[in-house]
Design a protein around this motif. Sequence first.
Motif, PDB file in Angstrom:
ATOM      1  N   LYS A  69      64.074  26.275  50.047  1.00 43.56           N
ATOM      2  CA  LYS A  69      62.863  26.858  49.465  1.00 43.56           C
ATOM      3  C   LYS A  69      62.054  27.508  50.582  1.00 43.56           C
ATOM      4  O   LYS A  69      61.606  26.851  51.510  1.00 43.56           O
ATOM      5  CB  LYS A  69      62.034  25.777  48.756  1.00 43.56           C
ATOM      6  N   VAL A  70      61.907  28.818  50.500  1.00 39.60           N
ATOM      7  CA  VAL A  70      61.089  29.569  51.444  1.00 39.60           C
ATOM      8  C   VAL A  70      60.035  30.308  50.633  1.00 39.60           C
ATOM      9  O   VAL A  70      60.360  31.004  49.673  1.00 39.60           O
ATOM     10  CB  VAL A  70      61.940  30.570  52.261  1.00 39.60           C
ATOM     11  N   ASN A  71      58.786  30.123  51.012  1.00 44.01           N
ATOM     12  CA  ASN A  71      57.702  30.823  50.339  1.00 44.01           C
ATOM     13  C   ASN A  71      57.555  32.208  50.954  1.00 44.01           C
ATOM     14  O   ASN A  71      57.398  32.330  52.174  1.00 44.01           O
ATOM     15  CB  ASN A  71      56.395  30.049  50.487  1.00 44.01           C
ATOM     16  N   VAL A  72      57.596  33.234  50.115  1.00 43.88           N
ATOM     17  CA  VAL A  72      57.442  34.603  50.594  1.00 43.88           C
ATOM     18  C   VAL A  72      56.070  35.104  50.139  1.00 43.88           C
ATOM     19  O   VAL A  72      55.744  35.068  48.953  1.00 43.88           O
ATOM     20  CB  VAL A  72      58.565  35.521  50.077  1.00 43.88           C
ATOM     21  N   MET A  73      55.299  35.535  51.117  1.00 42.96           N
ATOM     22  CA  MET A  73      53.939  36.003  50.869  1.00 42.96           C
ATOM     23  C   MET A  73      53.831  37.472  51.279  1.00 42.96           C
ATOM     24  O   MET A  73      54.653  37.967  52.038  1.00 42.96           O
ATOM     25  CB  MET A  73      52.950  35.158  51.673  1.00 42.96           C
ATOM     26  N   ILE A  74      52.792  38.124  50.801  1.00 43.15           N
ATOM     27  CA  ILE A  74      52.541  39.508  51.183  1.00 43.15           C
ATOM     28  C   ILE A  74      51.171  39.585  51.834  1.00 43.15           C
ATOM     29  O   ILE A  74      50.176  39.098  51.283  1.00 43.15           O
ATOM     30  CB  ILE A  74      52.641  40.443  49.973  1.00 43.15           C
ATOM     31  N   ALA A  75      51.146  40.178  53.033  1.00 47.76           N
ATOM     32  CA  ALA A  75      49.896  40.340  53.775  1.00 47.76           C
ATOM     33  C   ALA A  75      49.234  41.652  53.402  1.00 47.76           C
ATOM     34  O   ALA A  75      49.888  42.687  53.267  1.00 47.76           O
ATOM     35  CB  ALA A  75      50.161  40.289  55.273  1.00 47.76           C
ATOM     36  N   ASN A 101      43.952  43.121  41.058  1.00 50.79           N
ATOM     37  CA  ASN A 101      45.054  43.902  41.623  1.00 50.79           C
ATOM     38  C   ASN A 101      45.945  43.046  42.522  1.00 50.79           C
ATOM     39  O   ASN A 101      47.160  43.233  42.548  1.00 50.79           O
ATOM     40  CB  ASN A 101      44.530  45.122  42.375  1.00 50.79           C
ATOM     41  N   VAL A 102      45.361  42.098  43.238  1.00 47.32           N
ATOM     42  CA  VAL A 102      46.174  41.172  44.036  1.00 47.32           C
ATOM     43  C   VAL A 102      47.077  40.373  43.100  1.00 47.32           C
ATOM     44  O   VAL A 102      48.273  40.228  43.347  1.00 47.32           O
ATOM     45  CB  VAL A 102      45.296  40.241  44.905  1.00 47.32           C
ATOM     46  N   LYS A 103      46.509  39.890  42.014  1.00 50.82           N
ATOM     47  CA  LYS A 103      47.329  39.139  41.044  1.00 50.82           C
ATOM     48  C   LYS A 103      48.439  40.017  40.474  1.00 50.82           C
ATOM     49  O   LYS A 103      49.597  39.586  40.372  1.00 50.82           O
ATOM     50  CB  LYS A 103      46.480  38.577  39.903  1.00 50.82           C
ATOM     51  N   ALA A 104      48.115  41.250  40.114  1.00 50.83           N
ATOM     52  CA  ALA A 104      49.123  42.168  39.569  1.00 50.83           C
ATOM     53  C   ALA A 104      50.243  42.406  40.586  1.00 50.83           C
ATOM     54  O   ALA A 104      51.421  42.438  40.226  1.00 50.83           O
ATOM     55  CB  ALA A 104      48.466  43.486  39.174  1.00 50.83           C
ATOM     56  N   MET A 105      49.883  42.546  41.847  1.00 56.35           N
ATOM     57  CA  MET A 105      50.884  42.753  42.890  1.00 56.35           C
ATOM     58  C   MET A 105      51.770  41.519  43.043  1.00 56.35           C
ATOM     59  O   MET A 105      52.993  41.627  43.141  1.00 56.35           O
ATOM     60  CB  MET A 105      50.195  43.092  44.217  1.00 56.35           C
ATOM     61  N   LEU A 106      51.175  40.330  43.034  1.00 51.22           N
ATOM     62  CA  LEU A 106      51.964  39.102  43.149  1.00 51.22           C
ATOM     63  C   LEU A 106      52.910  38.948  41.960  1.00 51.22           C
ATOM     64  O   LEU A 106      54.076  38.584  42.131  1.00 51.22           O
ATOM     65  CB  LEU A 106      51.052  37.882  43.279  1.00 51.22           C
ATOM     66  N   ASP A 107      52.404  39.238  40.775  1.00 51.83           N
ATOM     67  CA  ASP A 107      53.246  39.155  39.580  1.00 51.83           C
ATOM     68  C   ASP A 107      54.396  40.163  39.641  1.00 51.83           C
ATOM     69  O   ASP A 107      55.540  39.834  39.318  1.00 51.83           O
ATOM     70  CB  ASP A 107      52.420  39.394  38.314  1.00 51.83           C
ATOM     71  N   PHE A 108      54.102  41.386  40.054  1.00 54.39           N
ATOM     72  CA  PHE A 108      55.118  42.446  40.104  1.00 54.39           C
ATOM     73  C   PHE A 108      56.196  42.149  41.147  1.00 54.39           C
ATOM     74  O   PHE A 108      57.382  42.371  40.909  1.00 54.39           O
ATOM     75  CB  PHE A 108      54.451  43.798  40.400  1.00 54.39           C
ATOM     76  N   THR A 109      55.779  41.661  42.316  1.00 54.24           N
ATOM     77  CA  THR A 109      56.727  41.445  43.417  1.00 54.24           C
ATOM     78  C   THR A 109      57.393  40.076  43.365  1.00 54.24           C
ATOM     79  O   THR A 109      58.345  39.835  44.097  1.00 54.24           O
ATOM     80  CB  THR A 109      56.027  41.582  44.777  1.00 54.24           C
ATOM     81  N   ALA A 111      56.077  37.425  44.526  1.00 53.67           N
ATOM     82  CA  ALA A 111      55.729  36.748  45.773  1.00 53.67           C
ATOM     83  C   ALA A 111      55.038  35.423  45.465  1.00 53.67           C
ATOM     84  O   ALA A 111      54.444  35.239  44.405  1.00 53.67           O
ATOM     85  CB  ALA A 111      54.828  37.624  46.633  1.00 53.67           C
ATOM     86  N   ASP A 112      55.119  34.508  46.433  1.00 52.96           N
ATOM     87  CA  ASP A 112      54.533  33.174  46.268  1.00 52.96           C
ATOM     88  C   ASP A 112      53.061  33.113  46.647  1.00 52.96           C
ATOM     89  O   ASP A 112      52.390  32.116  46.384  1.00 52.96           O
ATOM     90  CB  ASP A 112      55.303  32.160  47.118  1.00 52.96           C
ATOM     91  N   GLY A 113      52.568  34.162  47.292  1.00 53.48           N
ATOM     92  CA  GLY A 113      51.180  34.143  47.687  1.00 53.48           C
ATOM     93  C   GLY A 113      50.792  35.373  48.478  1.00 53.48           C
ATOM     94  O   GLY A 113      51.576  36.305  48.660  1.00 53.48           O
ATOM     95  N   VAL A 114      49.552  35.341  48.954  1.00 54.99           N
ATOM     96  CA  VAL A 114      48.966  36.474  49.658  1.00 54.99           C
ATOM     97  C   VAL A 114      48.318  35.992  50.958  1.00 54.99           C
ATOM     98  O   VAL A 114      47.765  34.894  51.025  1.00 54.99           O
ATOM     99  CB  VAL A 114      47.937  37.193  48.750  1.00 54.99           C
ATOM    100  N   ASP A 115      48.448  36.819  51.978  1.00 49.88           N
ATOM    101  CA  ASP A 115      47.781  36.586  53.259  1.00 49.88           C
ATOM    102  C   ASP A 115      46.755  37.697  53.421  1.00 49.88           C
ATOM    103  O   ASP A 115      47.115  38.874  53.444  1.00 49.88           O
ATOM    104  CB  ASP A 115      48.799  36.629  54.401  1.00 49.88           C
ATOM    105  N   LEU A 116      45.488  37.334  53.508  1.00 51.61           N
ATOM    106  CA  LEU A 116      44.404  38.316  53.613  1.00 51.61           C
ATOM    107  C   LEU A 116      44.044  38.485  55.087  1.00 51.61           C
ATOM    108  O   LEU A 116      43.538  37.566  55.709  1.00 51.61           O
ATOM    109  CB  LEU A 116      43.211  37.852  52.787  1.00 51.61           C
ATOM    110  N   ASP A 117      44.320  39.647  55.595  1.00 51.28           N
ATOM    111  CA  ASP A 117      44.167  39.894  57.018  1.00 51.28           C
ATOM    112  C   ASP A 117      43.062  40.918  57.259  1.00 51.28           C
ATOM    113  O   ASP A 117      43.311  42.039  57.701  1.00 51.28           O
ATOM    114  CB  ASP A 117      45.509  40.370  57.595  1.00 51.28           C
TER     115      ASP A 117
END
Length: 165
Positions: A69-75, A101-109, A111-117
């Motif tokens: 299990k690897v969590n993939v996130m988008i920054a 929009n962050v939720k829409a992106m996570l749902d579309f991709t 991804a397991d989460g988001v990194d806010l940089d």
Amino acid sequence: MACVCEASRYVLYLTAQHPVFPPDVHLADVTHVVLAFMKSSSFIGNSPSTWEPFTSVESVRAKFPKNKKVNVMIAIGGWGDTNGFSAAAASQMGRKAFAENVKAMLDFTNADGVDLDWEYPGGNGEDYKQITNSEKSWEVEAYPKLLAEIRTAIGPDKIMSAAVP
């Protein structure tokens, strides 16, 4: 005094400039992969119909054994990418649209989460020569409001991390 330690987390950042995976022997301990970076301005206003990180979440997961299990996130953001965050944080409506929009992106991709940089609210990133800190001081109070709106939108099961000074 008692100290409780959680399991270690090993995070691998992949960027479009350097999309290189380390040898398999070094992947064994990786628990999280962060795909960096999507532009913060992409999350302002109406949601696009598709979200295109530089590589897919599925292709990253395929690099690991099926039983791992690897969590993939988008920054989102990165050094020098402050304008989208600033625009979103400026109003309740902006924060809500950004979060949705962050939720829409996570749902579309998937991804397991988001990194806010956002480097850094009220403190300036690469724009420090053009915009003084006093012009951005309001961001310090707006930042936790933006984070709270994102957490509400993505729910408790998605991972959320942030760059902090």
